[in-house]
Scaffold this motif. Structure first.
Motif, PDB file in Angstrom:
ATOM      1  N   ASP A  13      -3.133   0.690  -3.575  1.00 53.75           N
ATOM      2  CA  ASP A  13      -2.937  -0.647  -3.493  1.00 53.75           C
ATOM      3  C   ASP A  13      -2.375  -1.406  -4.649  1.00 53.75           C
ATOM      4  O   ASP A  13      -2.877  -1.414  -5.851  1.00 53.75           O
ATOM      5  CB  ASP A  13      -4.095  -1.211  -2.727  1.00 53.75           C
ATOM      6  CG  ASP A  13      -4.611  -0.959  -1.455  1.00 53.75           C
ATOM      7  OD1 ASP A  13      -3.441  -0.444  -0.721  1.00 53.75           O
ATOM      8  OD2 ASP A  13      -5.802  -0.997  -1.185  1.00 53.75           O
TER       9      ASP A  13
ATOM     10  N   ARG B 132       0.886  -1.162   0.036  1.00 52.95           N
ATOM     11  CA  ARG B 132      -0.127   0.063  -0.050  1.00 52.95           C
ATOM     12  C   ARG B 132       0.921   1.318  -0.008  1.00 52.95           C
ATOM     13  O   ARG B 132       1.752   1.303   0.852  1.00 52.95           O
ATOM     14  CB  ARG B 132      -0.923   0.041   1.095  1.00 52.95           C
ATOM     15  CG  ARG B 132      -1.637   1.229   1.401  1.00 52.95           C
ATOM     16  CD  ARG B 132      -2.764   1.274   2.311  1.00 52.95           C
ATOM     17  NE  ARG B 132      -3.798   0.383   2.004  1.00 52.95           N
ATOM     18  CZ  ARG B 132      -4.824  -0.340   2.571  1.00 52.95           C
ATOM     19  NH1 ARG B 132      -5.049   0.156   3.868  1.00 52.95           N
ATOM     20  NH2 ARG B 132      -5.733  -1.097   2.140  1.00 52.95           N
TER      21      ARG B 132
ATOM     22  N   THR C  29       1.132   5.321   0.193  1.00 50.41           N
ATOM     23  CA  THR C  29       0.446   6.590   0.748  1.00 50.41           C
ATOM     24  C   THR C  29       1.354   7.520  -0.023  1.00 50.41           C
ATOM     25  O   THR C  29       2.445   7.607   0.280  1.00 50.41           O
ATOM     26  CB  THR C  29       0.407   6.661   2.127  1.00 50.41           C
ATOM     27  OG1 THR C  29      -0.405   5.545   2.594  1.00 50.41           O
ATOM     28  CG2 THR C  29      -0.502   8.025   2.136  1.00 50.41           C
TER      29      THR C  29
ATOM     30  N   THR D 114      -4.104   7.392  -1.870  1.00 48.39           N
ATOM     31  CA  THR D 114      -3.434   5.841  -1.407  1.00 48.39           C
ATOM     32  C   THR D 114      -3.926   4.686  -2.562  1.00 48.39           C
ATOM     33  O   THR D 114      -4.753   4.570  -3.147  1.00 48.39           O
ATOM     34  CB  THR D 114      -4.426   5.421  -0.110  1.00 48.39           C
ATOM     35  OG1 THR D 114      -4.053   6.228   1.010  1.00 48.39           O
ATOM     36  CG2 THR D 114      -3.783   3.961   0.256  1.00 48.39           C
TER      37      THR D 114
ATOM     38  N   THR E  55       0.588   9.193   8.178  1.00 46.47           N
ATOM     39  CA  THR E  55      -0.529   8.223   8.814  1.00 46.47           C
ATOM     40  C   THR E  55      -0.847   8.565   9.997  1.00 46.47           C
ATOM     41  O   THR E  55      -1.968   8.168  10.600  1.00 46.47           O
ATOM     42  CB  THR E  55       0.021   6.606   8.677  1.00 46.47           C
ATOM     43  OG1 THR E  55       1.272   6.467   9.357  1.00 46.47           O
ATOM     44  CG2 THR E  55       0.161   6.350   7.330  1.00 46.47           C
TER      45      THR E  55
ATOM     46  N   ILE F 265      -2.931  13.910  -1.148  1.00 44.82           N
ATOM     47  CA  ILE F 265      -2.462  12.828  -0.799  1.00 44.82           C
ATOM     48  C   ILE F 265      -3.542  11.654  -1.493  1.00 44.82           C
ATOM     49  O   ILE F 265      -4.680  11.792  -1.709  1.00 44.82           O
ATOM     50  CB  ILE F 265      -2.808  12.529   0.772  1.00 44.82           C
ATOM     51  CG1 ILE F 265      -1.767  13.633   1.514  1.00 44.82           C
ATOM     52  CG2 ILE F 265      -2.326  11.132   1.478  1.00 44.82           C
ATOM     53  CD1 ILE F 265      -2.017  13.731   3.069  1.00 44.82           C
TER      54      ILE F 265
ATOM     55  N   HIS G 271       6.420   9.034  -0.667  1.00 43.31           N
ATOM     56  CA  HIS G 271       5.696   7.696  -0.435  1.00 43.31           C
ATOM     57  C   HIS G 271       5.935   7.185   0.461  1.00 43.31           C
ATOM     58  O   HIS G 271       6.863   7.062   0.768  1.00 43.31           O
ATOM     59  CB  HIS G 271       5.464   6.998  -1.778  1.00 43.31           C
ATOM     60  CG  HIS G 271       6.888   6.460  -2.071  1.00 43.31           C
ATOM     61  ND1 HIS G 271       7.974   7.536  -2.694  1.00 43.31           N
ATOM     62  CD2 HIS G 271       8.063   5.443  -1.955  1.00 43.31           C
ATOM     63  CE1 HIS G 271       9.005   6.902  -2.899  1.00 43.31           C
ATOM     64  NE2 HIS G 271       9.115   5.478  -2.426  1.00 43.31           N
ATOM     65  N   GLN G 272       4.802   6.433   1.439  1.00 42.72           N
ATOM     66  CA  GLN G 272       5.077   5.720   2.271  1.00 42.72           C
ATOM     67  C   GLN G 272       4.565   4.273   1.965  1.00 42.72           C
ATOM     68  O   GLN G 272       3.524   4.105   1.334  1.00 42.72           O
ATOM     69  CB  GLN G 272       4.273   6.090   3.825  1.00 42.72           C
ATOM     70  CG  GLN G 272       4.188   5.027   4.909  1.00 42.72           C
ATOM     71  CD  GLN G 272       3.742   5.463   6.183  1.00 42.72           C
ATOM     72  OE1 GLN G 272       4.103   6.330   6.637  1.00 42.72           O
ATOM     73  NE2 GLN G 272       2.804   4.887   6.601  1.00 42.72           N
TER      74      GLN G 272
END
Length: 462
Positions: free
Chosen positions: A388, A321, A323, A386, A369, A384, A403-404
């Motif tokens: 997957d 995932r 973010t 998200t 987060t 932002i 990106h996280q």
């Protein structure tokens, strides 16, 4: 990094020359270009003859022409970069407000900084005026590029049918992420079924860089002291056989996490993996910079950061995932420069901290987060999204997107992915790189006497 003072006209000229690759001169055809749409046959013939004469003159003089629109783009980019951090100071909270003249000691000699500039006082050009660059206009000008889903979603069949340059123009050239389903399906169908014993048999004798961390977050920022500033804590890595990584996986310790950060090999043939992403070989292959093999247990988190290069990720087992934060609003992540603190593994579950003088600049201050909007109000305006990426899919990630990455896998399964980094050299990437180089908070400097450090820990950090 230049922290000496204001930018004068000579510096601006230098920046423009550097942005345009040192080229000078442009064909005097702009006026003709604006009137072509209304020109009749005679005018068109004259314009064509004039263009031919100019081209002939350039060939005789040995100079190279630059299209007027290119000159305009270059000058616009340089001007925007010049103004990159002008408006930031006025948009911060009172914590980053007025201050006094404070002297700090750098690596070479003392220098003075007007702390009224807030956290941006240590940027490349701290004494710029307080108005100019319009971040909102920049980000809104990109709004029409994004579908309602944020990132774009393609299929491997679309890529095969429309070609690699179509991928380039719709993603990297416009700095828009995309997920391509089925891009790595054949590999994923094979590897996602492997057990730990299968990995032992296939890759056990291959040397890899194994990283051990006491935290699921493999990187963590923390304030050492008001004098030392903030450090980014990174776990150490050791070159070991893949079987050593699997031994740590089998041990199932609760006080440490383990992953294969990358393969030291220059290619991935030894692992039976492609050296270039399928159907994108021509796009990536000419400027390939690095290839990484990622293998980890779940959960694992790589905290918010950006990469300097464009990248393609193939997800082969488990899910990742991402973010993401759009670099058109990069200031909302509070870009920062920190020194590195290494976590060296002494024995299983036991680590030793080692301070270094090495600096790192691609990890910001915000925790995407666990947002602390009181400390970082600009984060409310961040773009932002998200995304997957399941097994069998690929992620197109343009350079400089924060990106996280959170990695997940079913019990008994490993998360496996391959990354390819290359230099796409799009105009968007060059522009965002210039902005990033001029906008940052220097967390290596001490706090002014009697004031809290700008880079102190947030009470909301997870």
């Amino acid at each position: 990094r230049n922290v000496s003072g204001a930018v004068d006209a000579d510096t601006l000229t230098s920046l423009m020359a550097r942005a345009s690759g040192g080229r000078s001169g442009a064909p005097a055809a702009a006026a003709a270009a604006t009137s072509r749409g209304a020109a009749g046959p005679t005018e068109k013939k004259q314009a064509k003859q004039s263009s031919t004469d100019r081209s002939q003159g350039r060939r005789e003089s040995g100079t190279q022409s630059i299209a007027p629109v290119h000159i305009g783009c270059i000058l616009l980019g340089a001007a925007l970069a010049f103004c990159a951090n002008l408006v930031l100071r006025d948009s911060l909270t009172s914590e980053f407000g007025k201050g006094t003249q404070t002297e700090f000691r750098g690596s070479e000699k003392p220098f003075s900084v007007d702390s009224s500039g807030g956290p941006w006082a240590f940027s490349t050009h701290p004494d710029m005026a307080t108005e100019g660059f319009n971040w909102t206009q920049l980000s809104m000008s990109r709004a029409g590029n994004f579908p309602p889903t944020g990132a774009k979603y393609y299929t491997a069949e679309q890529v095969a049918e429309r070609g690699q340059m179509w991928v380039w123009h719709t993603t990297f050239a416009r700095s828009i992420p995309a997920v391509i389903s089925g891009m790595a399906q054949e590999l994923a169908d094979r590897i996602s079924r492997w057990t730990i014993d299968d990995f032992e048999r296939e890759w056990g004798d291959k040397n890899v860089l194994v990283t051990y961390s006491p935290h699921a977050n493999f990187q963590q920022g923390r304030l050492i002291s008001n004098h030392e500033g903030r450090r980014l804590q990174l776990p150490g890595s050791a070159l070991q056989p893949f079987s050593s990584f699997l031994d740590a996986v089998r041990a199932q310790r609760h006080d440490e996490h383990v992953s294969v950060q990358q393969s030291p090999n220059r290619n991935l043939d030894a692992f039976g993996l492609p050296d270039l992403p399928p159907n994108l070989e021509e796009l990536v292959g000419h400027t390939i910079q690095a290839r990484n093999l990622w293998v980890s247990t779940a959960p694992r988190t790589s905290v918010l950061h950006y990469d300097w290069q464009d990248s393609v990720l193939l997800q082969l087992s488990g899910t990742k995932r991402f973010t993401l934060i759009d670099p058109a609003r990069l200031q909302t992540a509070y870009p920062a420069v920190m020194r590195i603190e290494k976590l060296e593994r002494v024995s299983p579950g036991v680590y030793e901290r080692k301070l270094t003088e090495r600096e790192i600049d691609n990890f910001p201050l915000v925790n995407v987060t666990h947002p602390d909007y009181e400390r970082f109000p600009l984060l409310r305006d961040a773009h932002i999204m998200t995304v997957d990426v399941p097994a069998g899919s690929a992620l197109i990630l343009p350079a400089l997107w924060y990106h996280q990455v959170d990695s997940f896998a079913e019990p008994g399964q490993l998360n496996v992915a391959v990354n390819y980094w290359f230099q796409g050299h799009s105009l968007a990437t060059r522009f965002y790189r210039t902005l990033r180089e001029n906008v940052f908070i220097n967390c290596t400097l001490p706090a002014p006497p009697g004031q809290p450090h700008l880079c102190r820990d947030s009470v909301l950090e997870g």
